[in-house]
Enzyme design. Structure first.
Site, PDB file in Angstrom:
ATOM      1  N   ARG A  64      12.021 -11.869  -0.278  1.00 31.56           N
ATOM      2  CA  ARG A  64      12.596 -10.976   0.730  1.00 31.56           C
ATOM      3  C   ARG A  64      13.945 -11.499   1.213  1.00 31.56           C
ATOM      4  NH1 ARG A  64       7.307 -11.762   4.358  1.00 31.56           N
ATOM      5  NH2 ARG A  64       6.528 -12.195   2.271  1.00 31.56           N
ATOM      6  N   LYS A  74       3.706 -24.297  -3.549  1.00 30.91           N
ATOM      7  CA  LYS A  74       2.487 -23.603  -3.994  1.00 30.91           C
ATOM      8  C   LYS A  74       1.501 -24.603  -4.578  1.00 30.91           C
ATOM      9  CE  LYS A  74       4.672 -19.238  -5.429  1.00 30.91           C
ATOM     10  NZ  LYS A  74       3.931 -18.313  -4.558  1.00 30.91           N
TER      11      LYS A  74
HETATM   12  N1  BES Z   1       6.376 -14.730  -5.802  1.00 32.63           N
HETATM   13  C1  BES Z   1       5.465 -14.741  -4.740  1.00 32.63           C
HETATM   14  C2  BES Z   1       4.521 -13.554  -4.739  1.00 32.63           C
HETATM   15  C3  BES Z   1       3.546 -13.448  -5.894  1.00 32.63           C
HETATM   16  C4  BES Z   1       2.251 -13.851  -5.731  1.00 32.63           C
HETATM   17  C5  BES Z   1       3.939 -12.889  -7.085  1.00 32.63           C
HETATM   18  C6  BES Z   1       1.358 -13.707  -6.773  1.00 32.63           C
HETATM   19  C7  BES Z   1       3.044 -12.756  -8.113  1.00 32.63           C
HETATM   20  C8  BES Z   1       1.747 -13.161  -7.957  1.00 32.63           C
HETATM   21  C9  BES Z   1       6.204 -14.730  -3.394  1.00 32.63           C
HETATM   22  O1  BES Z   1       7.441 -15.320  -3.388  1.00 32.63           O
HETATM   23  C10 BES Z   1       5.335 -15.460  -2.428  1.00 32.63           C
HETATM   24  O2  BES Z   1       5.090 -16.603  -2.643  1.00 32.63           O
HETATM   25  N2  BES Z   1       4.892 -14.768  -1.383  1.00 32.63           N
HETATM   26  C11 BES Z   1       4.044 -15.355  -0.412  1.00 32.63           C
HETATM   27  C12 BES Z   1       4.510 -14.917   0.952  1.00 32.63           C
HETATM   28  C13 BES Z   1       3.859 -15.631   2.077  1.00 32.63           C
HETATM   29  C14 BES Z   1       4.308 -17.067   2.105  1.00 32.63           C
HETATM   30  C15 BES Z   1       4.221 -14.933   3.367  1.00 32.63           C
HETATM   31  C16 BES Z   1       2.618 -14.878  -0.661  1.00 32.63           C
HETATM   32  O3  BES Z   1       2.443 -13.708  -1.038  1.00 32.63           O
HETATM   33  O4  BES Z   1       1.700 -15.677  -0.528  1.00 32.63           O
HETATM   34 ZN    ZN Z   2       7.378 -17.407  -3.064  1.00 30.44          ZN
END
Ligand code: BES
Ligand code: ZN
Ligand code: ZN
Length: 507
Positions: free
Chosen positions: A360, A286
């Site tokens: 997931r 990230k």
């Molecule tokens: N933990 C994150 C989702 C999240 C985003 C929680 C903002 C709280 C605030 C999750 O694991 C994630 O990173 N999801 C990605 C998925 C994508 C790579 C398909 C996302 O939502 O960007």
């Molecule tokens: Zn994530």
């Protein structure tokens, strides 16, 4: 904090802070305050004490608006705090506004060094006595929580006593039952918040497992906490894949509640929570901006643990199994890579397109495991996608279900919990989005759109035919800005709704 029901006259009650609620009964946007403010209580002494303040027009009784009077005329209380309940046009008080108003009163008192308060139980005939008692206690206990636990100069400003003052002739047994329930539920929600508040270096998967086991012991629940070996034994490659890049071992947390004289055969509720104690994104790392917030990526798991604490105390007549999949998502020489293929416990193969779509992957094995343990109905909660925040903002969480009846049961619980969820679809037409060319499915969608739905479609593959509800709480599990009734930081969202859903199968 001690929260209890007391019976006494309003005027003679000695207290640091007497709290009374008022509604604005105007139809207009800008009300003529003189004519439209009504106390949600018929006590003549209160009417006299508030008359001049209401006449002044400086208070319009909007939601969470406050007005403080010192040495109120004709009352033994040191101070009188009037808290508004509703926007004009709504006219009637609701239990959900009262929950917020009780929290607002406590949060008003906290920084002013007031340690004790008395909430005047409303006399409005439209309010259900039990639900009102519950809402007042819940709001007060939730309002007393703050997230500044690591400040070295922290001054403890928590209130020690909040009394709820009921008049003679009110149904005190019902109110008392509501108050007790409210305390149990809010304590459980605060327990979840305290877990979510912990930084990633303190709350590792192992520590989350330990805290869950401690809670379970106190609450009288069965607890099993497993490490990496168990994941290998159960062939949880999807869950393991997420944790394999971290020096911190994963934890598979399993709590079980069985009602007294339990006879197998009825529904078994399976509660599955995402317990990512820190989400760096893994190799698909990230951006640095805001990454510190990803300590709250275990909020779904914490919500399940909170719900279990309340279930243990409220003892519904239904078996409940809780599975929390705890891991840290890290990049390293041992981390899983984009393009890797993992075989989940169910046997399905997953192409890892993005290691940041890890929630997931741990839930996939958690759901399969809950089913193997006998769950007939499933609910999962997860801070799963940024996409759900794009779709619904910071007000509603997303809810998805493969079964309308099970969804309806969940939705009816929202009337009690007061939490806000908005249903999004998991229709089969979306299935194409997660098709992989090399494996059964992939862990992201094949385009930019509908990310929250793609994640839900992925989970649906593992719920299969079992009735299932999925809660994506990414937008509402944490608030950066405090609300009048709630501190900034973890909200403990979903504890109350999961609890009501599980209870509704064992009433
Ligand atoms: N933990 C994150 C989702 C999240 C985003 C929680 C903002 C709280 C605030 C999750 O694991 C994630 O990173 N999801 C990605 C998925 C994508 C790579 C398909 C996302 O939502 O960007
Ligand atoms: Zn994530
Ligand atoms: Zn995550």
């Amino acid at each position: 904090m001690e929260t209890k029901l007391v019976h006494a006259g309003v005027a003679a009650t000695s207290t640091e802070l007497l709290v009374v609620f008022a509604v604005n009964t105007a139809d207009k946007k800008v009300p003529d305050a003189k004519a439209v403010i009504e106390l949600v209580h018929s006590d003549p002494a209160l009417k006299t004490a508030t008359a001049r303040a209401f006449d002044s027009g400086e208070f319009t009784a909007m939601s969470c608006e406050t007005l403080l009077l010192h040495n109120p005329e004709g009352l033994a209380a040191k101070r009188l705090l009037i808290v508004g309940l509703a926007a004009p046009g709504r006219k009637k008080a609701t239990v959900h506004e009262l929950r917020k108003a009780a929290g607002t009163a406590v949060r008003f008192a906290k920084p002013r060094r007031i340690r004790e308060a008395t909430l005047v139980f409303p006399t409005s005939a439209d309010l259900d006595a039990r639900q009102t008692g519950r809402a007042l206690a819940e709001g007060a206990v939730l309002g007393n929580f703050d997230s500044d636990t690591y400040k070295s100069d922290r001054v403890d400003r928590t209130l020690t006593t909040v009394n709820i003052l009921a008049g003679n002739g009110m149904d005190s047994a019902l109110i008392e039952a509501g108050v007790q329930e409210g305390i149990i539920v809010a304590d459980a929600q605060n327990f979840a918040r305290s877990l979510v508040n912990e930084p990633g270096n303190v709350l590792t998967p192992t520590v989350l497992g330990r805290r869950a086991a401690e809670m379970a012991k106190t609450a009288g629940l069965k607890a099993e906490v497993y490490g990496a070996e168990k994941l290998h034994e159960l062939k949880m490659r999807s869950f393991w894949g997420v944790s394999q890049g971290s020096a911190e071992p994963p934890a598979l947390i399993v709590l079980t509640y069985e009602p007294e004289n339990y006879k197998p055969g009825g529904p078994v509720m399976g509660l599955v929570g995402k317990g990512i104690t820190f989400d760096t994104g893994g190799i698909s790392i990230k951006p640095a901006d805001g990454m510190e917030k990803m300590k709250y990526d275990m909020a779904g798991g914490a919500a399940m643990l909170g719900a279990m604490q309340a279930i243990a105390a409220l003892k519904p007549n239904v078996k409940v199994i809780c599975v929390v999949c705890a891991a840290e998502n890290m990049p390293s020489g041992t981390a899983q890579k984009p393009g890797d293929i993992q075989t989940a416990m169910s046997g399905k193969t997953i192409e890892v397109m993005n290691t940041d779509a890890e929630g997931r992957m741990v839930l996939a094995d958690g759901i399969t495991y809950a089913k193997n343990l006998g769950a007939t109905h499933l609910i999962d909660a997860a801070t799963l996608t940024g996409a759900v925040v794009v779709a619904l903002g910071l007000i509603n969480a997303g809810v998805f279900s493969n079964d309308d009846e099970t969804y309806a049961q969940f939705a009816s619980g929202l009337e009690v919990s007061g939490e806000r969820f908005w249903r999004l679809p998991v229709e089969e037409d979306y299935r194409d989005h997660i098709k992989s060319s090399i494996a059964d499915i992939m862990n992201t969608g094949d385009g930019r759109w509908g990310g929250a739905i793609n994640a839900a479609m992925f989970l649906k593959e593992f719920a299969e035919d079992t009735p299932w509800v999925h809660l994506d709480i990414a937008g509402v599990a944490w608030i950066d800005k405090a609300k009048p009734w709630m501190a900034s930081g973890p909200t403990g969202v979903a504890v109350r709704s999961i609890l009501e859903w599980a209870r509704s199968y064992g009433a």
